[in-house]
Design an enzyme around this catalytic site. Structure first.
Site, PDB file in Angstrom:
ATOM      1  N   GLU B 117      -3.310   3.128  -2.778  1.00 51.91           N
ATOM      2  CA  GLU B 117      -3.934   3.006  -1.456  1.00 51.91           C
ATOM      3  C   GLU B 117      -5.366   3.548  -1.478  1.00 51.91           C
ATOM      4  O   GLU B 117      -6.268   3.015  -0.827  1.00 51.91           O
ATOM      5  CB  GLU B 117      -3.099   3.737  -0.405  1.00 51.91           C
ATOM      6  CG  GLU B 117      -1.687   3.182  -0.238  1.00 51.91           C
ATOM      7  CD  GLU B 117      -1.644   1.670  -0.009  1.00 51.91           C
ATOM      8  OE1 GLU B 117      -0.674   1.029  -0.416  1.00 51.91           O
ATOM      9  OE2 GLU B 117      -2.621   1.127   0.575  1.00 51.91           O
ATOM     10  N   HIS B 120      -7.677   0.922  -2.439  1.00 44.73           N
ATOM     11  CA  HIS B 120      -8.121   0.093  -1.301  1.00 44.73           C
ATOM     12  C   HIS B 120      -9.203   0.807  -0.507  1.00 44.73           C
ATOM     13  O   HIS B 120     -10.222   0.219  -0.155  1.00 44.73           O
ATOM     14  CB  HIS B 120      -6.941  -0.187  -0.360  1.00 44.73           C
ATOM     15  CG  HIS B 120      -5.945  -1.182  -0.875  1.00 44.73           C
ATOM     16  ND1 HIS B 120      -6.313  -2.342  -1.506  1.00 44.73           N
ATOM     17  CD2 HIS B 120      -4.590  -1.150  -0.865  1.00 44.73           C
ATOM     18  CE1 HIS B 120      -5.214  -3.018  -1.842  1.00 44.73           C
ATOM     19  NE2 HIS B 120      -4.157  -2.314  -1.468  1.00 44.73           N
TER      20      HIS B 120
END
Lengths: 98, 411
Positions: B117, B120
């Site tokens: 994550e 991202h």
């Protein structure tokens, strides 16, 4: 799968479980959610409001998904495709533009 | 990999809003720091936890079901977490998941999902390389295998290279350092109020990394190849075996060079000329009598490099420009028209001189490039830059200027 001899830890009693993907309708929602619906709308494949130019069939979306994940490109919701769709994953779409 | 958008700054702070109940706050923080380190090891990025009510770039929290960002979680299994691209910074984990810090296949390893994550949140989208951490589906990896090559390439495409491969963190002057944080010191004499006695506290400022200085040199140096104008808006400069990039939106250079073979796979050091064709979007690199053609930086077209034939073919052209649908190659004060489709040169009889085609540009051009409808000519030995506007077909009024200030990457 639990290793032999290791007791499988039960899920947290309070946790609800994510619904699995079993049908074409489930798969269509999955493909729309993660950016495989070239019409951009979610859940409406042949949507009138995106006009006649946007014809993205369920089979096209499936083939796209199967292609990028190196699955046999059958255009059908076969076992291998279902198996991958049901794997836990990141909830971000697969196309940043989406 | 799919590099989407970087942060304009590379010293970033994170704030943990809540934690995994079974981990507790300290354990959650430690594994988060490990996840940030995964990226700091391969890119010039610095991370630390925000202190008190400091502003942080990343906001990390654990939620269940609907948590009003339009992306509800779905309970155990299914979707595990998500994050938003720069400059949003939100990172959310599904608290209904069975998070673990083990790598034995039971539950979902929090450090691995957090690292994905954070990828991202740093600007990387999903990758279809199944060995990649940025692969969309959860897969167990061992810490020693982090980061896989695809992810290293991706983060370097966004932030450049981190030369010494050590994760670098910085600590605020008031933060209680985490077990893994290196403390920074400044070399200054301080007086402390203890009993009126002066005690000298030696502290050391973090080293400004050498590349910063190099970046400044970038302005004053000739680069083998300069080209830009692609959709990613980066200006690519090739300096022997390194690629340095400049992004006009962020106004800064890469803080360190990336090996050319990491960016242009199949290329060689010391390329002589290069261009990105705005029509075909192909990137051409020239060296000797050969040409390399790329559909994107990391995909060399099959059959390339190719040897170019024909009498009068220039050896080691010094620059490539784009004008009115074709490519000019420069060599020895002359211009050679290069045909993309036939991969051959066409030259006039007598050959066209640079000053004929670009009035006001002198003969002693050392290198040149086209960007956004203007040609930038660098001359030697006077080390000036001339900017030629292709619309007005004239040198811009306040040029030539010295190289050190006169081209847009240095203004």
């Amino acid at each position: 799968k639990p290793l032999p001899g290791k007791a499988h830890r039960p899920l947290k009693p309070s946790a609800s479980r994510a619904p699995g993907i079993k049908s074409n309708v489930d798969a269509l929602k999955f493909l729309s959610k993660f950016g495989y619906n070239e019409c951009g709308g979610s859940g409406s494949v042949q949507s009138k409001d995106t006009g006649p130019l946007c014809q993205s069939s369920f089979q096209t979306m499936l083939e796209h998904f199967q292609t990028v994940f190196h699955l046999p490109v059958t255009g059908k919701l076969d076992d291998k495709t279902l198996n991958l769709m049901n794997k836990p994953r990141c909830s971000l779409g697969d196309y940043p533009m989406g | 990999y799919s590099a989407f958008r970087p942060w304009p700054n590379t010293t970033l702070k994170w704030k943990l809003n809540n934690q995994i109940p079974t981990f507790g706050r300290e354990k959650t923080r430690i594994h988060l720091q490990e996840a940030f380190d995964d990226w700091a090891r391969y890119a010039p990025l610095k991370f630390r936890e925000a202190v008190g009510d400091e502003q942080a770039e990343f906001s990390i929290s654990f939620n269940e079901g609907n948590h009003d960002d339009g992306f509800p979680f779905d309970g155990a299994g299914g979707t595990l977490a998500h994050a938003f691209f720069p400059k949003d910074g939100k990172v959310h984990f599904d608290s209904a998941e069975e998070w673990t810090d083990k790598y034995d296949g039971f539950g979902y390893n929090f450090r691995l999902v957090a690292s994905h994550e954070i990828g991202h949140a740093l600007g990387l989208a999903h990758s279809y390389d199944q060995t990649a951490l940025m692969y969309p589906f959860y897969q167990l990896m061992q810490p020693k295998d982090l980061l896989p090559k695809d992810d290293r390439d991706g983060i370097r495409a966004l932030y450049g290279n981190n030369e010494d491969n050590q994760p670098t963190t910085f600590a605020s002057t008031t933060a209680k350092p985490l077990a893994t944080t290196t403390t920074t010191t400044t070399r200054k004499k301080k007086t402390t109020a203890k009993g009126g006695k002066t005690t000298k506290t030696t502290t050391r400022k973090p080293q400004t990394t050498q590349p910063q200085v190099l970046a400044h040199d970038r302005c004053a140096r000739y680069m083998d190849v300069v080209f830009g104008g692609g959709p990613d808006k980066w200006l690519y400069t090739l300096d022997y075996d390194l690629v340095w990039r400049y992004h006009p939106d962020f106004g800064h250079w890469d803080t360190s060079g990336i090996p050319i073979t990491d960016v242009f796979q199949g290329a060689e050091p010391h390329m002589m000329a290069g261009i990105l064709s705005p029509v075909t979007k192909k990137i051409y690199l020239f060296k000797g009598y050969r040409v390399w053609r790329f559909s994107s930086p990391n995909s060399l077209d099959s059959g390339f490099p190719r040897r170019l034939f024909g009498t009068g073919t220039p050896y080691n052209p010094i620059a490539a420009l784009y004008e009115k649908g074709h490519i000019w190659l420069l060599k020895g004060g002359l211009l050679f028209k290069f045909h993309e489709d036939k991969l051959i040169y066409e030259f006039d009889r007598p050959p066209k001189r640079i000053s004929e085609q670009f009035p006001g540009v002198p003969k002693n051009v050392r290198t040149a490039f086209t960007y956004d409808g203007k040609h930038y000519f660098f001359t030697e030995p006077d080390r000036n830059v001339y900017v030629f506007d292709t619309k007005t077909k004239r040198i811009e009024s306040d040029y030539p200027k010295p190289m050190t200030t006169g081209w847009f990457a240095c203004q």
